[in-house]
Design a protein around this motif. Structure first.
Motif, PDB file in Angstrom:
ATOM      1  N   LYS A 156       7.976  49.366  55.763  1.00 52.10           N
ATOM      2  CA  LYS A 156       7.482  49.792  54.440  1.00 52.10           C
ATOM      3  C   LYS A 156       6.458  48.800  53.895  1.00 52.10           C
ATOM      4  CE  LYS A 156      10.746  53.065  52.697  1.00 52.10           C
ATOM      5  NZ  LYS A 156      12.130  53.005  53.201  1.00 52.10           N
ATOM      6  N   VAL A 157       6.751  47.509  54.047  1.00 50.34           N
ATOM      7  CA  VAL A 157       5.841  46.491  53.507  1.00 50.34           C
ATOM      8  C   VAL A 157       4.515  46.500  54.278  1.00 50.34           C
ATOM      9  CG1 VAL A 157       5.503  44.017  53.086  1.00 50.34           C
ATOM     10  CG2 VAL A 157       7.724  45.060  52.616  1.00 50.34           C
ATOM     11  N   LEU A 158       4.592  46.680  55.589  1.00 55.93           N
ATOM     12  CA  LEU A 158       3.358  46.785  56.388  1.00 55.93           C
ATOM     13  C   LEU A 158       2.507  47.954  55.928  1.00 55.93           C
ATOM     14  CD1 LEU A 158       4.450  46.045  60.071  1.00 55.93           C
ATOM     15  CD2 LEU A 158       2.685  44.835  58.768  1.00 55.93           C
ATOM     16  N   GLN A 159       3.174  49.050  55.581  1.00 57.58           N
ATOM     17  CA  GLN A 159       2.473  50.273  55.190  1.00 57.58           C
ATOM     18  C   GLN A 159       1.899  50.179  53.776  1.00 57.58           C
ATOM     19  OE1 GLN A 159       5.213  53.631  55.335  1.00 57.58           O
ATOM     20  NE2 GLN A 159       3.837  54.806  53.989  1.00 57.58           N
ATOM     21  N   LYS A 160       2.688  49.619  52.852  1.00 55.89           N
ATOM     22  CA  LYS A 160       2.326  49.677  51.435  1.00 55.89           C
ATOM     23  C   LYS A 160       1.799  48.360  50.875  1.00 55.89           C
ATOM     24  CE  LYS A 160       5.979  53.110  50.652  1.00 55.89           C
ATOM     25  NZ  LYS A 160       5.350  54.235  49.906  1.00 55.89           N
ATOM     26  N   GLY A 161       2.045  47.255  51.534  1.00 53.38           N
ATOM     27  CA  GLY A 161       1.680  45.959  50.968  1.00 53.38           C
ATOM     28  C   GLY A 161       2.554  45.599  49.783  1.00 53.38           C
ATOM     29  N   LEU A 162       2.226  44.503  49.137  1.00 52.50           N
ATOM     30  CA  LEU A 162       2.963  44.069  47.948  1.00 52.50           C
ATOM     31  C   LEU A 162       1.952  43.598  46.908  1.00 52.50           C
ATOM     32  CD1 LEU A 162       5.924  42.021  49.518  1.00 52.50           C
ATOM     33  CD2 LEU A 162       6.121  44.143  48.204  1.00 52.50           C
ATOM     34  N   PRO A 163       2.324  43.673  45.618  1.00 54.01           N
ATOM     35  CA  PRO A 163       1.396  43.185  44.579  1.00 54.01           C
ATOM     36  C   PRO A 163       1.142  41.680  44.747  1.00 54.01           C
ATOM     37  CG  PRO A 163       3.244  44.406  43.610  1.00 54.01           C
ATOM     38  CD  PRO A 163       3.578  44.197  45.049  1.00 54.01           C
ATOM     39  N   HIS A 164      -0.001  41.231  44.318  1.00 55.45           N
ATOM     40  CA  HIS A 164      -0.329  39.803  44.294  1.00 55.45           C
ATOM     41  C   HIS A 164       0.760  39.035  43.539  1.00 55.45           C
ATOM     42  CE1 HIS A 164      -2.672  36.149  43.920  1.00 55.45           C
ATOM     43  NE2 HIS A 164      -2.521  36.183  42.607  1.00 55.45           N
ATOM     44  N   GLY A 165       1.321  38.024  44.188  1.00 63.86           N
ATOM     45  CA  GLY A 165       2.302  37.179  43.498  1.00 63.86           C
ATOM     46  C   GLY A 165       3.733  37.670  43.568  1.00 63.86           C
ATOM     47  N   THR A 166       3.978  38.753  44.318  1.00 65.20           N
ATOM     48  CA  THR A 166       5.333  39.310  44.428  1.00 65.20           C
ATOM     49  C   THR A 166       5.826  39.238  45.873  1.00 65.20           C
ATOM     50  OG1 THR A 166       4.948  40.831  42.589  1.00 65.20           O
ATOM     51  CG2 THR A 166       6.760  41.380  44.071  1.00 65.20           C
ATOM     52  N   TYR A 167       7.060  38.805  46.071  1.00 67.99           N
ATOM     53  CA  TYR A 167       7.678  38.766  47.401  1.00 67.99           C
ATOM     54  C   TYR A 167       9.079  39.343  47.298  1.00 67.99           C
ATOM     55  CZ  TYR A 167       9.596  34.334  45.551  1.00 67.99           C
ATOM     56  OH  TYR A 167      10.200  33.378  44.778  1.00 67.99           O
ATOM     57  N   LEU A 168       9.702  39.594  48.449  1.00 64.58           N
ATOM     58  CA  LEU A 168      10.966  40.328  48.452  1.00 64.58           C
ATOM     59  C   LEU A 168      12.110  39.499  49.025  1.00 64.58           C
ATOM     60  CD1 LEU A 168       9.738  43.845  49.706  1.00 64.58           C
ATOM     61  CD2 LEU A 168      10.002  43.051  47.344  1.00 64.58           C
ATOM     62  N   ASN A 169      13.288  39.685  48.442  1.00 58.69           N
ATOM     63  CA  ASN A 169      14.500  38.985  48.867  1.00 58.69           C
ATOM     64  C   ASN A 169      15.584  40.013  49.214  1.00 58.69           C
ATOM     65  OD1 ASN A 169      16.542  37.132  49.325  1.00 58.69           O
ATOM     66  ND2 ASN A 169      16.860  36.651  47.145  1.00 58.69           N
TER      67      ASN A 169
END
Lengths: 255, 255
Positions: A156-169
């Motif tokens: 999902k992350v590869l497909q959609k990316g993430l907002p600048h400054g946001t990471y996932l736990n």
């Protein structure tokens, strides 16, 4: 090494490149892209976002096969990420995955964890970054379910990316089957009774870190609670720790 | 030791108990309360919120006089705070001050700094906590103006307290006189060109951490910019790193 057109995935952890968790993760992500692992040469748990500045760091190639290179590094998890991106990779990674950690990194553990330090570091470089942890410290823990959920999220992350400054736990409980993935807030709470007193050879007191987590959070959607109930928890995290709500009051203080 | 009725102030740093910055801070806060210093026995810069779990930690009394006790500790800045509050102090501190750091901790440095790791740790214990840093790395830096501003802020925090989960990051420039204190946001940016390549005795490449900060922030009130302009910057920071804004989108991802 990193010249193919598939996504470039940077992998690291804080348990060291020999840990089962990172090797299971490598297998789980193997066909999603070109994998480069830069991981500590031994355990670096609880290193948070520590960086090495008083001594230099080194790295070496541990093994290499088609689409996979594994390096070990003498530094911290954050050093690994910095070194890989600054000096080793020939292009920006499309994804950073840290883990799979042997042990949970929910609640305030996000603050102490080397795994989550490395994840935040990827985010500092604007690389979509996610940390994955299993609530089982054992060296031979079963990562099957955690790998499945980690891979789904990585896709999902590869497909959609993430907002600048946001990471996932992402944290995964040991209860099988996992009931699902809940989007959570970081539980408010802290560790208590944190030391076990002991003695060194000379009879002097020494203190071993231990303790247990006390959850003070009243919200239904806190990660610790959801994990307790058998769900995997997914917390989106921010690099910017500014408390915007308190800024005005602070301005009044200083006026 | 900590039985008088005056405020109990816990002091720590990441440069070690011998550094000029912490000793100037002790002098500046001396008459505000009972002071207990628990600081690393040597430099621990860049330790972030690292904790020591693989080996035990120790502490010892360095000196003691009326209203002041100075301990040194073998651990990280966060270990110092945990050890003091869990095992050494006989009551909760009314204030934690970390610093004065030799070198700035603005922008993303809040993430790497041992001084700010210790400050966050005080906040985890619900102790009103503030970190103070001077933008001068030199061992003999002039802390006069920084001490004045740090003391003013310490008095305000003792008087008003801080919200649960909020701590303060004060940075002071070297330009004298400081133009004033600006309430700021953490500047968005990162370090670039982070390593200097060198060689070990055997001719193998080694990497020394270095680099310079690139400010990508477009807001007027970012701490790096205000410091550049000759103001001291004060950023209120939060322990909770949850990105609440991104939670809904993440829920949609996983639906």
């Amino acid at each position: 090494m990193t010249t193919d057109k598939r996504p470039l995935i940077l992998i690291t952890n804080d348990d060291g490149f020999r840990a089962k968790g990172i090797n299971e993760l490598i297998k789980a992500l193997r066909d999603l892209g070109e994998l480069v692992v830069m991981a500590p040469d031994g355990p670096r748990s609880g290193m948070s976002s520590a960086i090495t500045s008083l001594v230099p760091i080194k790295y070496k190639t541990e093994w290499q096969e088609e689409g996979l290179t594994v390096y070990s590094c003498t530094g911290t998890p954050v050093d690994c990420v910095k070194l890989a991106i600054n000096e080793v990779l020939d292009r920006e990674p499309d994804l950073l995955v840290a883990g799979i950690n042997h042990g949970g990194n929910m609640a305030i553990c996000v603050n102490y964890s080397g795994t989550m330090g490395a994840t935040a570091e990827g985010c500092i470089f604007d690389v979509p970054s996610m940390g994955v942890s299993l609530l089982d410290h054992r060296p031979d823990a079963d990562f099957t379910e955690c790998c499945r959920l980690g891979r789904e999220l990585a896709e999902k992350v590869l497909q959609k990316g993430l907002p600048h400054g946001t990471y996932l736990n992402l944290n995964v409980p040991t209860d099988i089957p996992v009931k699902g993935v809940k989007i959570c807030r970081q539980a408010d709470g802290r560790w208590v009774k944190e030391f076990k007193r002991s003695e060194d050879a000379g009879g002097n007191p020494v203190f071993w870190l231990t303790g247990h987590f006390r959850n003070d959070d009243v919200h239904e959607d806190n990660d610790e609670k959801m994990l307790d109930e058998g769900y995997a928890s997914l917390v989106p995290c921010k690099l910017d720790v500014t408390d915007y709500e308190f800024m005005q009051e602070l301005k009044d203080w200083m006026a």
